[in-house]
Design a protein around this motif. Structure first.
Motif, PDB file in Angstrom:
ATOM      1  N   GLN A 130       4.914  16.841 -64.406  1.00 29.41           N
ATOM      2  CA  GLN A 130       4.175  15.757 -63.766  1.00 29.41           C
ATOM      3  C   GLN A 130       4.576  15.660 -62.305  1.00 29.41           C
ATOM      4  N   VAL A 131       3.577  15.663 -61.417  1.00 33.15           N
ATOM      5  CA  VAL A 131       3.813  15.512 -59.989  1.00 33.15           C
ATOM      6  C   VAL A 131       3.557  14.063 -59.609  1.00 33.15           C
ATOM      7  N   ALA A 132       4.544  13.414 -59.017  1.00 34.05           N
ATOM      8  CA  ALA A 132       4.402  12.015 -58.623  1.00 34.05           C
ATOM      9  C   ALA A 132       3.291  11.868 -57.577  1.00 34.05           C
ATOM     10  N   GLY A 133       2.521  10.802 -57.702  1.00 37.29           N
ATOM     11  CA  GLY A 133       1.441  10.574 -56.753  1.00 37.29           C
ATOM     12  C   GLY A 133       1.933  10.038 -55.425  1.00 37.29           C
ATOM     13  N   ASP A 134       3.054   9.327 -55.446  1.00 35.76           N
ATOM     14  CA  ASP A 134       3.586   8.721 -54.229  1.00 35.76           C
ATOM     15  C   ASP A 134       4.742   9.540 -53.665  1.00 35.76           C
ATOM     16  N   LEU A 135       4.928   9.413 -52.357  1.00 35.88           N
ATOM     17  CA  LEU A 135       6.060  10.054 -51.708  1.00 35.88           C
ATOM     18  C   LEU A 135       7.347   9.333 -52.090  1.00 35.88           C
ATOM     19  N   LEU A 136       8.443  10.068 -52.143  1.00 33.63           N
ATOM     20  CA  LEU A 136       9.746   9.424 -52.302  1.00 33.63           C
ATOM     21  C   LEU A 136      10.029   8.610 -51.047  1.00 33.63           C
ATOM     22  N   PRO A 137      10.726   7.487 -51.158  1.00 35.22           N
ATOM     23  CA  PRO A 137      10.919   6.570 -50.022  1.00 35.22           C
ATOM     24  C   PRO A 137      11.431   7.254 -48.754  1.00 35.22           C
ATOM     25  N   ASN A 138      10.776   6.912 -47.646  1.00 38.62           N
ATOM     26  CA  ASN A 138      11.211   7.366 -46.310  1.00 38.62           C
ATOM     27  C   ASN A 138      11.306   8.884 -46.204  1.00 38.62           C
ATOM     28  N   THR A 197       8.857  12.904 -46.794  1.00 38.99           N
ATOM     29  CA  THR A 197       7.572  13.572 -47.014  1.00 38.99           C
ATOM     30  C   THR A 197       7.674  14.452 -48.256  1.00 38.99           C
ATOM     31  N   GLU A 198       8.506  14.045 -49.204  1.00 39.36           N
ATOM     32  CA  GLU A 198       8.703  14.809 -50.431  1.00 39.36           C
ATOM     33  C   GLU A 198       8.248  14.004 -51.652  1.00 39.36           C
ATOM     34  N   ARG A 199       7.933  14.727 -52.700  1.00 33.86           N
ATOM     35  CA  ARG A 199       7.545  14.105 -53.964  1.00 33.86           C
ATOM     36  C   ARG A 199       8.449  14.603 -55.085  1.00 33.86           C
ATOM     37  N   ALA A 200       8.528  13.813 -56.130  1.00 31.99           N
ATOM     38  CA  ALA A 200       9.289  14.212 -57.306  1.00 31.99           C
ATOM     39  C   ALA A 200       8.369  14.934 -58.282  1.00 31.99           C
ATOM     40  N   VAL A 201       8.840  16.063 -58.792  1.00 32.52           N
ATOM     41  CA  VAL A 201       8.116  16.813 -59.818  1.00 32.52           C
ATOM     42  C   VAL A 201       8.997  16.796 -61.064  1.00 32.52           C
ATOM     43  N   THR A 202       8.540  16.095 -62.103  1.00 35.12           N
ATOM     44  CA  THR A 202       9.336  15.919 -63.314  1.00 35.12           C
ATOM     45  C   THR A 202       8.992  16.994 -64.338  1.00 35.12           C
ATOM     46  N   VAL A 203      10.021  17.666 -64.837  1.00 33.32           N
ATOM     47  CA  VAL A 203       9.859  18.724 -65.836  1.00 33.32           C
ATOM     48  C   VAL A 203      10.659  18.330 -67.069  1.00 33.32           C
ATOM     49  N   SER A 204      10.009  18.294 -68.230  1.00 30.99           N
ATOM     50  CA  SER A 204      10.682  17.877 -69.457  1.00 30.99           C
ATOM     51  C   SER A 204      10.437  18.876 -70.580  1.00 30.99           C
ATOM     52  N   GLY A 205      11.446  19.028 -71.433  1.00 27.89           N
ATOM     53  CA  GLY A 205      11.333  19.924 -72.579  1.00 27.89           C
ATOM     54  C   GLY A 205      12.697  20.438 -72.979  1.00 27.89           C
ATOM     55  N   VAL A 206      12.727  21.426 -73.854  1.00 23.24           N
ATOM     56  CA  VAL A 206      13.995  22.061 -74.206  1.00 23.24           C
ATOM     57  C   VAL A 206      14.321  23.058 -73.094  1.00 23.24           C
ATOM     58  N   PRO A 207      15.599  23.439 -72.944  1.00 24.47           N
ATOM     59  CA  PRO A 207      15.995  24.297 -71.820  1.00 24.47           C
ATOM     60  C   PRO A 207      15.153  25.552 -71.630  1.00 24.47           C
ATOM     61  N   ASP A 208      14.809  26.248 -72.715  1.00 27.86           N
ATOM     62  CA  ASP A 208      14.048  27.487 -72.571  1.00 27.86           C
ATOM     63  C   ASP A 208      12.710  27.253 -71.883  1.00 27.86           C
ATOM     64  N   THR A 209      12.036  26.173 -72.263  1.00 28.19           N
ATOM     65  CA  THR A 209      10.732  25.897 -71.650  1.00 28.19           C
ATOM     66  C   THR A 209      10.900  25.409 -70.219  1.00 28.19           C
ATOM     67  N   ILE A 210      11.955  24.640 -69.968  1.00 27.39           N
ATOM     68  CA  ILE A 210      12.204  24.145 -68.611  1.00 27.39           C
ATOM     69  C   ILE A 210      12.473  25.308 -67.659  1.00 27.39           C
ATOM     70  N   ILE A 211      13.257  26.276 -68.102  1.00 28.23           N
ATOM     71  CA  ILE A 211      13.590  27.419 -67.252  1.00 28.23           C
ATOM     72  C   ILE A 211      12.322  28.199 -66.894  1.00 28.23           C
ATOM     73  N   GLN A 212      11.465  28.436 -67.892  1.00 27.13           N
ATOM     74  CA  GLN A 212      10.210  29.141 -67.625  1.00 27.13           C
ATOM     75  C   GLN A 212       9.331  28.341 -66.667  1.00 27.13           C
ATOM     76  N   CYS A 213       9.323  27.031 -66.850  1.00 24.61           N
ATOM     77  CA  CYS A 213       8.515  26.155 -66.001  1.00 24.61           C
ATOM     78  C   CYS A 213       9.018  26.181 -64.558  1.00 24.61           C
ATOM     79  N   VAL A 214      10.328  26.078 -64.377  1.00 28.07           N
ATOM     80  CA  VAL A 214      10.908  26.094 -63.030  1.00 28.07           C
ATOM     81  C   VAL A 214      10.624  27.434 -62.346  1.00 28.07           C
TER      82      VAL A 214
END
Length: 210
Positions: free
Chosen positions: A140-148, A150-167
Motif C-alpha cells: 500500500q502506497v500512502a496517499g499523503d506525504l510524510l510530514p515536512n 517529499t517522501e511517502r510511506a510504502v507499507t509491505v506486509s506478509g511472511v518474510p518470503d513474500t516481503i523479500i520478493q516484494c521489496v
C-alpha cells in the motif's frame, strides 16, 4: 536512490546487471524494533565484511520511530532485508499466544520519494497490482506525504518470503525511475515548529537531556 557501481558483462541478464548497482533503501521502524531486532541484523551484516556487505544505519533521537537506512549492492541490501524480516517474524512469533512459530505476519514501511511512487503504482494501479499478485505480499502506497518531506510511506506486509520478493520488485521499479527534482527526506519527530525555530536560529527550544 541508486547509482552504477561498475559495469557488468555485455549481454548479462537484468538480474546480473542489477547486482552492479549501489542501492539505498530507507525504512521507518519503531525504536524498540531498531534497537533490538536491527541490532542483531546489523551485527550479522557487519560480520560478513568485505565489499559484499550492506551498511545498516539507524537515525538517532528519542522519538518512537526511527529511519533505518540500508546501503550496498542490491544483493547485499536484499540479504539485509531478509535478515530483518526473519528477525521481526521470530520476535512476533515468540510473543504471540497460540500462533505457529515462524508464521507471524511482518510489516515493513519503506520510505520512498513521492516522485517515484507514480511508477510504483502504475497506470490505473496496474504495476502495484502486479507486484501484489506475483509476490503474494500486501502493498500500500500512502496517499499523503510524510510530514515536512517529499517522501511517502510504502507499507509491505506478509511472511518474510513474500516481503523479500516484494521489496525486490519495488527496488527494480525505483531503480528504473530515478526521483525527479530535489527530495526532502523525512525525519521522524521533526515538527514544523522545530524547522522554523532552527531556520531562525532560535536557541533554548528545549533543555538538553542529561
Amino acid at each position: 536512490m541508486a547509482s552504477p557501481d561498475g559495469a557488468s558483462g555485455v549481454g548479462g541478464s537484468p538480474e546480473e546487471t542489477e547486482l552492479s548497482i549501489t542501492l539505498t533503501l530507507r525504512m521507518l521502524m519503531h525504536g524498540k524494533v531498531t534497537s533490538e531486532g536491527l541490532g542483531a541484523a546489523q551485527g550479522d551484516q557487519l560480520c560478513l565484511g568485505g565489499p559484499g556487505s550492506a551498511r545498516i544505519t539507524i537515525s538517532e533521537g528519542s522519538c518512537p520511530e526511527r529511519i533505518t537506512t540500508i546501503t550496498g549492492s542490491t544483493d547485499a541490501v536484499f540479504r539485509a532485508v531478509s535478515m530483518i524480516a526473519f528477525k521481526l517474524e521470530e520476535d512476533l512469533g515468540s510473543g504471540s499466544d497460540g500462533a505457529a512459530p515462524g508464521r507471524a505476519p511482518v510489516t515493513l514501511r519503506l520510505v520512498i520519494p513521492a516522485s517515484q511512487c507514480g511508477s510504483l503504482i502504475g497506470k490505473a494501479g496496474t504495476k502495484i497490482r502486479e507486484i501484489r499478485e506475483s509476490s503474494g505480499a500486501q502493498v500500500q502506497v500512502a496517499g499523503d506525504l510524510l510530514p515536512n518531506s517529499t517522501e511517502r510511506a510504502v507499507t509491505v506486509s506478509g511472511v518474510p518470503d513474500t516481503i523479500i520478493q516484494c521489496v525486490r520488485q519495488i527496488c527494480a521499479v525505483i531503480l528504473e525511475s530515478p526521483p525527479k527534482g530535489a527530495t526532502i527526506p523525512y525525519h521522524p519527530g521533526l515538527s514544523l515548529g522545530t524547522i522554523l525555530l532552527s531556520a531562525n536560529q532560535v536557541r533554548g527550544c528545549s533543555p538538553p537531556r542529561g
